[in-house]
Design a protein around this motif. Structure first.
Motif, PDB file in Angstrom:
ATOM      1  N   VAL A 211      49.099  11.157  -6.636  1.00 41.75           N
ATOM      2  CA  VAL A 211      48.035  11.291  -7.633  1.00 41.75           C
ATOM      3  C   VAL A 211      46.891  10.408  -7.164  1.00 41.75           C
ATOM      4  O   VAL A 211      47.086   9.205  -6.946  1.00 41.75           O
ATOM      5  N   ILE A 212      45.713  11.003  -7.005  1.00 40.06           N
ATOM      6  CA  ILE A 212      44.560  10.296  -6.451  1.00 40.06           C
ATOM      7  C   ILE A 212      43.419  10.346  -7.463  1.00 40.06           C
ATOM      8  O   ILE A 212      42.999  11.437  -7.876  1.00 40.06           O
ATOM      9  N   ALA A 213      42.928   9.175  -7.856  1.00 42.43           N
ATOM     10  CA  ALA A 213      41.838   9.105  -8.832  1.00 42.43           C
ATOM     11  C   ALA A 213      40.556   9.672  -8.229  1.00 42.43           C
ATOM     12  O   ALA A 213      40.238   9.401  -7.070  1.00 42.43           O
ATOM     13  N   PHE A 214      39.844  10.463  -9.025  1.00 41.69           N
ATOM     14  CA  PHE A 214      38.526  10.930  -8.588  1.00 41.69           C
ATOM     15  C   PHE A 214      37.567   9.745  -8.459  1.00 41.69           C
ATOM     16  O   PHE A 214      36.780   9.679  -7.527  1.00 41.69           O
ATOM     17  N   GLU A 215      37.631   8.825  -9.431  1.00 38.70           N
ATOM     18  CA  GLU A 215      36.743   7.666  -9.473  1.00 38.70           C
ATOM     19  C   GLU A 215      37.575   6.389  -9.366  1.00 38.70           C
ATOM     20  O   GLU A 215      38.528   6.211 -10.130  1.00 38.70           O
ATOM     21  N   PRO A 216      37.227   5.492  -8.452  1.00 35.55           N
ATOM     22  CA  PRO A 216      37.990   4.239  -8.324  1.00 35.55           C
ATOM     23  C   PRO A 216      38.128   3.475  -9.648  1.00 35.55           C
ATOM     24  O   PRO A 216      39.151   2.840  -9.890  1.00 35.55           O
ATOM     25  N   ALA A 217      37.132   3.554 -10.506  1.00 31.71           N
ATOM     26  CA  ALA A 217      37.185   2.835 -11.781  1.00 31.71           C
ATOM     27  C   ALA A 217      38.311   3.332 -12.688  1.00 31.71           C
ATOM     28  O   ALA A 217      38.759   2.606 -13.578  1.00 31.71           O
TER      29      ALA A 217
ATOM     30  N   LEU B 261      49.141   2.659  -4.169  1.00 29.48           N
ATOM     31  CA  LEU B 261      48.279   2.633  -2.987  1.00 29.48           C
ATOM     32  C   LEU B 261      46.868   2.241  -3.450  1.00 29.48           C
ATOM     33  O   LEU B 261      45.954   3.063  -3.481  1.00 29.48           O
ATOM     34  N   PRO B 262      46.677   0.979  -3.828  1.00 32.55           N
ATOM     35  CA  PRO B 262      45.420   0.582  -4.472  1.00 32.55           C
ATOM     36  C   PRO B 262      44.177   0.756  -3.611  1.00 32.55           C
ATOM     37  O   PRO B 262      43.103   1.058  -4.146  1.00 32.55           O
ATOM     38  N   LYS B 263      44.290   0.595  -2.309  1.00 37.65           N
ATOM     39  CA  LYS B 263      43.098   0.761  -1.460  1.00 37.65           C
ATOM     40  C   LYS B 263      42.647   2.217  -1.390  1.00 37.65           C
ATOM     41  O   LYS B 263      41.502   2.498  -1.046  1.00 37.65           O
ATOM     42  N   LEU B 264      43.552   3.123  -1.727  1.00 38.94           N
ATOM     43  CA  LEU B 264      43.219   4.552  -1.764  1.00 38.94           C
ATOM     44  C   LEU B 264      42.981   5.047  -3.186  1.00 38.94           C
ATOM     45  O   LEU B 264      42.706   6.223  -3.393  1.00 38.94           O
ATOM     46  N   HIS B 265      43.150   4.164  -4.161  1.00 40.37           N
ATOM     47  CA  HIS B 265      43.034   4.528  -5.578  1.00 40.37           C
ATOM     48  C   HIS B 265      44.015   5.657  -5.901  1.00 40.37           C
ATOM     49  O   HIS B 265      43.674   6.625  -6.574  1.00 40.37           O
ATOM     50  N   ALA B 266      45.244   5.493  -5.378  1.00 44.80           N
ATOM     51  CA  ALA B 266      46.245   6.546  -5.491  1.00 44.80           C
ATOM     52  C   ALA B 266      47.618   5.944  -5.732  1.00 44.80           C
ATOM     53  O   ALA B 266      47.822   4.727  -5.628  1.00 44.80           O
ATOM     54  N   MET B 267      48.551   6.793  -6.069  1.00 42.08           N
ATOM     55  CA  MET B 267      49.954   6.420  -6.163  1.00 42.08           C
ATOM     56  C   MET B 267      50.788   7.616  -5.762  1.00 42.08           C
ATOM     57  O   MET B 267      50.328   8.759  -5.826  1.00 42.08           O
ATOM     58  N   ASN B 268      51.987   7.325  -5.304  1.00 40.61           N
ATOM     59  CA  ASN B 268      52.892   8.385  -4.877  1.00 40.61           C
ATOM     60  C   ASN B 268      54.177   8.261  -5.684  1.00 40.61           C
ATOM     61  O   ASN B 268      54.725   7.168  -5.819  1.00 40.61           O
ATOM     62  N   PHE B 269      54.632   9.373  -6.230  1.00 43.89           N
ATOM     63  CA  PHE B 269      55.882   9.422  -6.973  1.00 43.89           C
ATOM     64  C   PHE B 269      56.885  10.233  -6.167  1.00 43.89           C
ATOM     65  O   PHE B 269      56.576  11.343  -5.729  1.00 43.89           O
TER      66      PHE B 269
END
Length: 102
Positions: A25-31, A62-70
């Motif tokens: 899951v990757i955020a569109f916006e870092p905020a 994965l904070p530098k990518l503004h994402a997480m993997n499940f």
């Protein structure tokens, strides 16, 4: 934060091997990333996929990518080659994930 659908804040990528699936899951916006981290706990994701009966759900941030993997185990009816249910693999499950209210 009022209830929003996950697809309003993020997009997803997925892959499956055997009876295991991973959904990023990757955020569109870092905020929005901190909101996603707070809302998308392993327990909450397991509950969202309860009908697939995952035996384990593990979240990797994965904070530098503004994402997480499940990574979810035992949700693919034995895997693509063993399952008669071809509709609930790969991209279908990522779309199901993105329908989650957070």
């Amino acid at each position: 934060m009022s209830d929003v659908t996950l697809y309003e804040l993020a997009h997803a990528r997925t892959g499956d091997k055997g009876n295991r699936i991973n959904i990023s899951v990757i955020a569109f916006e870092p905020a929005d990333y901190p909101k996603l981290v707070e809302a998308l706990t392993e327990e909450r994701v397991a509950a969202h996929f309860a009908s697939r009966r995952p035996s384990a759900v593990k979240r990797y941030l994965l904070p530098k990518l503004h994402a997480m993997n499940f990574v979810m185990d035992d949700v693919l009816d034995g895997g693509v080659n063993d399952s008669l249910n071809l509709d609930m693999h790969g991209k279908s499950l990522s779309f199901h994930f993105l329908s989650m209210k957070i």
